[in-house]
Every structure is written in C-alpha cells, then in structure tokens.
Scaffold this motif. Sequence first.
Motif, PDB file in Angstrom:
ATOM      1  N   THR A  61     -33.758  84.137  41.474  1.00  0.00           N
ATOM      2  CA  THR A  61     -34.526  83.261  42.365  1.00  0.00           C
ATOM      3  C   THR A  61     -33.839  81.903  42.505  1.00  0.00           C
ATOM      4  OG1 THR A  61     -35.940  82.549  40.515  1.00  0.00           O
ATOM      5  CG2 THR A  61     -36.725  84.389  41.852  1.00  0.00           C
ATOM      6  N   SER A  62     -32.909  81.602  41.602  1.00  0.00           N
ATOM      7  CA  SER A  62     -32.110  80.385  41.736  1.00  0.00           C
ATOM      8  C   SER A  62     -31.205  80.453  42.962  1.00  0.00           C
ATOM      9  CB  SER A  62     -31.244  80.167  40.484  1.00  0.00           C
ATOM     10  OG  SER A  62     -32.048  79.835  39.376  1.00  0.00           O
ATOM     11  N   ALA A  63     -30.980  81.645  43.498  1.00  0.00           N
ATOM     12  CA  ALA A  63     -30.252  81.801  44.761  1.00  0.00           C
ATOM     13  C   ALA A  63     -31.231  81.821  45.939  1.00  0.00           C
ATOM     14  CB  ALA A  63     -29.420  83.076  44.739  1.00  0.00           C
ATOM     15  N   SER A  64     -32.398  82.422  45.724  1.00  0.00           N
ATOM     16  CA  SER A  64     -33.386  82.518  46.804  1.00  0.00           C
ATOM     17  C   SER A  64     -33.887  81.148  47.243  1.00  0.00           C
ATOM     18  CB  SER A  64     -34.589  83.345  46.345  1.00  0.00           C
ATOM     19  OG  SER A  64     -34.205  84.595  45.840  1.00  0.00           O
ATOM     20  N   SER A  65     -34.156  80.286  46.280  1.00  0.00           N
ATOM     21  CA  SER A  65     -34.744  78.986  46.623  1.00  0.00           C
ATOM     22  C   SER A  65     -33.848  78.136  47.515  1.00  0.00           C
ATOM     23  CB  SER A  65     -35.111  78.225  45.336  1.00  0.00           C
ATOM     24  OG  SER A  65     -35.754  77.004  45.639  1.00  0.00           O
ATOM     25  N   PRO A  66     -32.567  77.955  47.178  1.00  0.00           N
ATOM     26  CA  PRO A  66     -31.725  77.182  48.094  1.00  0.00           C
ATOM     27  C   PRO A  66     -31.518  77.864  49.441  1.00  0.00           C
ATOM     28  CG  PRO A  66     -30.422  78.049  46.270  1.00  0.00           C
ATOM     29  CD  PRO A  66     -31.858  78.268  45.922  1.00  0.00           C
ATOM     30  N   ALA A  67     -31.622  79.194  49.497  1.00  0.00           N
ATOM     31  CA  ALA A  67     -31.510  79.880  50.784  1.00  0.00           C
ATOM     32  C   ALA A  67     -32.664  79.471  51.702  1.00  0.00           C
ATOM     33  CB  ALA A  67     -31.499  81.392  50.584  1.00  0.00           C
ATOM     34  N   VAL A  68     -33.877  79.450  51.156  1.00  0.00           N
ATOM     35  CA  VAL A  68     -35.031  79.018  51.951  1.00  0.00           C
ATOM     36  C   VAL A  68     -34.933  77.528  52.264  1.00  0.00           C
ATOM     37  CG1 VAL A  68     -37.552  78.799  51.999  1.00  0.00           C
ATOM     38  CG2 VAL A  68     -36.491  80.849  51.026  1.00  0.00           C
ATOM     39  N   ALA A  69     -34.456  76.744  51.298  1.00  0.00           N
ATOM     40  CA  ALA A  69     -34.291  75.309  51.537  1.00  0.00           C
ATOM     41  C   ALA A  69     -33.337  75.057  52.699  1.00  0.00           C
ATOM     42  CB  ALA A  69     -33.785  74.617  50.270  1.00  0.00           C
ATOM     43  N   GLY A  70     -32.284  75.865  52.806  1.00  0.00           N
ATOM     44  CA  GLY A  70     -31.364  75.729  53.922  1.00  0.00           C
ATOM     45  C   GLY A  70     -32.062  75.968  55.257  1.00  0.00           C
ATOM     46  N   MET A  71     -32.958  76.967  55.288  1.00  0.00           N
ATOM     47  CA  MET A  71     -33.736  77.204  56.501  1.00  0.00           C
ATOM     48  C   MET A  71     -34.615  75.993  56.829  1.00  0.00           C
ATOM     49  SD  MET A  71     -35.080  81.119  56.121  1.00  0.00           S
ATOM     50  CE  MET A  71     -34.034  82.428  55.525  1.00  0.00           C
ATOM     51  N   PHE A  72     -35.267  75.444  55.810  1.00  0.00           N
ATOM     52  CA  PHE A  72     -36.127  74.280  56.034  1.00  0.00           C
ATOM     53  C   PHE A  72     -35.319  73.105  56.585  1.00  0.00           C
ATOM     54  CE2 PHE A  72     -39.987  75.018  53.015  1.00  0.00           C
ATOM     55  CZ  PHE A  72     -40.222  76.249  53.624  1.00  0.00           C
ATOM     56  N   ALA A  73     -34.103  72.937  56.078  1.00  0.00           N
ATOM     57  CA  ALA A  73     -33.271  71.832  56.539  1.00  0.00           C
ATOM     58  C   ALA A  73     -32.948  71.976  58.029  1.00  0.00           C
ATOM     59  CB  ALA A  73     -31.980  71.759  55.722  1.00  0.00           C
ATOM     60  N   VAL A  74     -32.618  73.203  58.451  1.00  0.00           N
ATOM     61  CA  VAL A  74     -32.311  73.418  59.863  1.00  0.00           C
ATOM     62  C   VAL A  74     -33.576  73.275  60.717  1.00  0.00           C
ATOM     63  CG1 VAL A  74     -31.380  75.054  61.548  1.00  0.00           C
ATOM     64  CG2 VAL A  74     -30.366  74.900  59.275  1.00  0.00           C
ATOM     65  N   LEU A  75     -34.705  73.733  60.197  1.00  0.00           N
ATOM     66  CA  LEU A  75     -35.962  73.575  60.930  1.00  0.00           C
ATOM     67  C   LEU A  75     -36.303  72.093  61.102  1.00  0.00           C
ATOM     68  CD1 LEU A  75     -38.021  76.440  59.273  1.00  0.00           C
ATOM     69  CD2 LEU A  75     -37.236  76.362  61.643  1.00  0.00           C
ATOM     70  N   ASN A  76     -36.027  71.293  60.071  1.00  0.00           N
ATOM     71  CA  ASN A  76     -36.225  69.847  60.210  1.00  0.00           C
ATOM     72  C   ASN A  76     -35.373  69.289  61.341  1.00  0.00           C
ATOM     73  OD1 ASN A  76     -38.174  68.819  58.419  1.00  0.00           O
ATOM     74  ND2 ASN A  76     -36.783  69.019  56.677  1.00  0.00           N
ATOM     75  N   ASP A  77     -34.149  69.768  61.445  1.00  0.00           N
ATOM     76  CA  ASP A  77     -33.262  69.295  62.500  1.00  0.00           C
ATOM     77  C   ASP A  77     -33.841  69.600  63.880  1.00  0.00           C
ATOM     78  OD1 ASP A  77     -30.661  68.148  63.301  1.00  0.00           O
ATOM     79  OD2 ASP A  77     -30.257  70.149  64.058  1.00  0.00           O
ATOM     80  N   PHE A  78     -34.355  70.815  64.051  1.00  0.00           N
ATOM     81  CA  PHE A  78     -34.989  71.164  65.324  1.00  0.00           C
ATOM     82  C   PHE A  78     -36.176  70.240  65.614  1.00  0.00           C
ATOM     83  CE2 PHE A  78     -32.813  75.333  64.986  1.00  0.00           C
ATOM     84  CZ  PHE A  78     -32.412  75.490  66.315  1.00  0.00           C
ATOM     85  N   ARG A  79     -36.984  69.992  64.595  1.00  0.00           N
ATOM     86  CA  ARG A  79     -38.169  69.161  64.805  1.00  0.00           C
ATOM     87  C   ARG A  79     -37.792  67.719  65.144  1.00  0.00           C
ATOM     88  NH1 ARG A  79     -43.216  70.489  63.438  1.00  0.00           N
ATOM     89  NH2 ARG A  79     -43.688  68.380  62.664  1.00  0.00           N
ATOM     90  N   LEU A  80     -36.833  67.169  64.439  1.00  0.00           N
ATOM     91  CA  LEU A  80     -36.437  65.787  64.701  1.00  0.00           C
ATOM     92  C   LEU A  80     -35.834  65.641  66.098  1.00  0.00           C
ATOM     93  CD1 LEU A  80     -34.967  64.895  61.210  1.00  0.00           C
ATOM     94  CD2 LEU A  80     -37.120  64.085  62.183  1.00  0.00           C
ATOM     95  N   ARG A  81     -35.066  66.636  66.527  1.00  0.00           N
ATOM     96  CA  ARG A  81     -34.488  66.594  67.873  1.00  0.00           C
ATOM     97  C   ARG A  81     -35.573  66.660  68.946  1.00  0.00           C
ATOM     98  NH1 ARG A  81     -28.900  67.869  68.390  1.00  0.00           N
ATOM     99  NH2 ARG A  81     -27.891  68.160  66.362  1.00  0.00           N
ATOM    100  N   ALA A  82     -36.710  67.284  68.578  1.00  0.00           N
ATOM    101  CA  ALA A  82     -37.824  67.397  69.524  1.00  0.00           C
ATOM    102  C   ALA A  82     -38.786  66.217  69.415  1.00  0.00           C
ATOM    103  CB  ALA A  82     -38.576  68.707  69.280  1.00  0.00           C
ATOM    104  N   GLY A  83     -38.426  65.209  68.596  1.00  0.00           N
ATOM    105  CA  GLY A  83     -39.270  64.032  68.442  1.00  0.00           C
ATOM    106  C   GLY A  83     -40.461  64.235  67.533  1.00  0.00           C
ATOM    107  N   LYS A  84     -40.403  65.245  66.652  1.00  0.00           N
ATOM    108  CA  LYS A  84     -41.504  65.539  65.735  1.00  0.00           C
ATOM    109  C   LYS A  84     -41.169  65.065  64.323  1.00  0.00           C
ATOM    110  CE  LYS A  84     -43.019  69.622  68.323  1.00  0.00           C
ATOM    111  NZ  LYS A  84     -44.367  69.098  68.658  1.00  0.00           N
ATOM    112  N   GLU A  85     -42.198  65.020  63.473  1.00  0.00           N
ATOM    113  CA  GLU A  85     -42.009  64.616  62.078  1.00  0.00           C
ATOM    114  C   GLU A  85     -41.325  65.736  61.294  1.00  0.00           C
ATOM    115  OE1 GLU A  85     -42.752  61.675  60.692  1.00  0.00           O
ATOM    116  OE2 GLU A  85     -43.427  60.903  62.634  1.00  0.00           O
ATOM    117  N   ARG A  86     -40.686  65.366  60.183  1.00  0.00           N
ATOM    118  CA  ARG A  86     -40.107  66.392  59.312  1.00  0.00           C
ATOM    119  C   ARG A  86     -41.221  67.167  58.613  1.00  0.00           C
ATOM    120  NH1 ARG A  86     -37.063  62.180  55.205  1.00  0.00           N
ATOM    121  NH2 ARG A  86     -38.778  60.738  54.959  1.00  0.00           N
ATOM    122  N   LEU A  87     -40.864  68.285  58.023  1.00  0.00           N
ATOM    123  CA  LEU A  87     -41.846  69.211  57.475  1.00  0.00           C
ATOM    124  C   LEU A  87     -42.659  68.619  56.329  1.00  0.00           C
ATOM    125  CD1 LEU A  87     -39.757  72.514  57.421  1.00  0.00           C
ATOM    126  CD2 LEU A  87     -41.712  71.994  58.885  1.00  0.00           C
ATOM    127  N   GLY A  88     -41.987  68.007  55.356  1.00  0.00           N
ATOM    128  CA  GLY A  88     -42.698  67.489  54.190  1.00  0.00           C
ATOM    129  C   GLY A  88     -43.334  68.618  53.391  1.00  0.00           C
TER     130      GLY A  88
END
Length: 239
Positions: free
Chosen positions: A156-183
């Motif tokens: 799971t030490s590999a699974s967690s950063p994999a999901v974190a990477g997805m969250f990071a890219v999702l934050n990028d989409f949200r910020l580009r759309a003028g939305k808040e980060r996930l938190g």
Amino acid sequence: TSVPPFVISVSYGDLESAYSAAYMTRLSTEFGKLGLRGVSVLFASGDAGAGCVGGVQGNRYTPVFPATSPYVTSVGATSLVRGEEIGVGFSSGGFSDVFPRPEYQHPAVERYLNRHDLPDGRYYNKSGRAFPDVSALGVKYVIVIDRLLEPGISGTSASSPAVAGMFAVLNDFRLRAGKERLGWVNPLLYRRPGAMKDVTSGCSAGCHLEPGFCAVAGWDPVTGLGTPRFGAWRDTLLE
C-alpha cells in the motif's frame, strides 16, 4: 510554510495499540487543520491484511494508525489476476478502536455491516472509523534507487502515492477552471461512489490462515470504495 503542498502522501503506519489515544487524537486534529488549509493528506492503509493478533482474550484485528484518522484518505491495494482487479491479501483495513465512525461513512459502512458473511464480530469494533477509503494497484511497481531500477515492489506504500498523483492532477484541472483545490476530500468520496471502479473480489489475510475481510459490492475493508476512475473524477470535480 505559508503555502503548504496541495497533496501529501505518507507510506507509514503502525498499530493503534502502539500509541496513546491522546497522541493519536492530537495528531489527527493536525491532519484536520491541514485539510482546512486545502491540503489532501493520504496514508497507506498498511500491509498486514486484517492484522490478526492473538492474546489471552482471543484473536483481535488490529487497526493501523494514522490510516484510521478520519481526516486522512486511507489507501488500500489491489492486484490484477487474469485481467480482473481484485483486493490483495496484504491490504490492511478494518475499524478503528480509537476514532468513532464519521458521519460521512455511515451509509456505505452500514450496508457492509448488514451482510451475513462477515468475520467474527468479536475481532473488531463495528462502530469505529472504517478504513481504507479507496485503493489502487499495489503490486509489481518498478522504482529507482540510486539510479538503479528495482522491479517487483508491492505494498500500500505504492498505492497511496499513486492515488496522490491522481489528486495532484485533479487539483491542476480544478485550478485551471478557477475552482478551489480538493483539500479534505473524504466526504466527497463517499457522496460520489459512482466515480470509483468497485472491486468485488479478493480477501485480506485473517487469523490462522483464514481470510479476514473480503471485497464486496460497495465499500469494504479491503479496497474501500474501490479504485478511482480518473475520467469520472475529473468530470465530477469540474461540475
């Protein structure tokens, strides 16, 4: 720092019984503060399956902290078997002995607990914070150590950063759309289970070579709500 990172993934944990309740509660509160600052905190759920420990009073499943904090996103592990994604035996999950189940988990976890094919209820605290929340592939990663490839890494030490990477890219989409980060994202995860790929087979390791918890339709203590479907989450978070 005045500008904290948007996403933090931690591949660390220990049994709740290794810490005092006061320590865990204080640290969990600090995770909650990070969430208020717009930081998503993810923890690996652990690699001990249900975590069976025997004692004079019988067997007990031992939950893992900080994955049991209600203010972190706990990530379990899956594997691929003949093209099917299943829960993997080492993926830790269960129910906290310290933190009560948060309100955002009630419907999903109650559906699981109403099943009739669960492990012995004396092994775990049904009213505790349930974990993991989500999962991702956790086997056969290739990492680099001192510029050398190290294949076959699992956990799971590999699974967690994999999901974190997805969250990071999702934050990028949200910020580009003028939305808040996930938190702190947990309540949203449980409100939108349809954005997950539900994993419905595979069991964690239990006691005496018996299975622990098993993956089923909906939330379960092996794979949580399932594995994130990136496209579905992108569309959901841009609404």
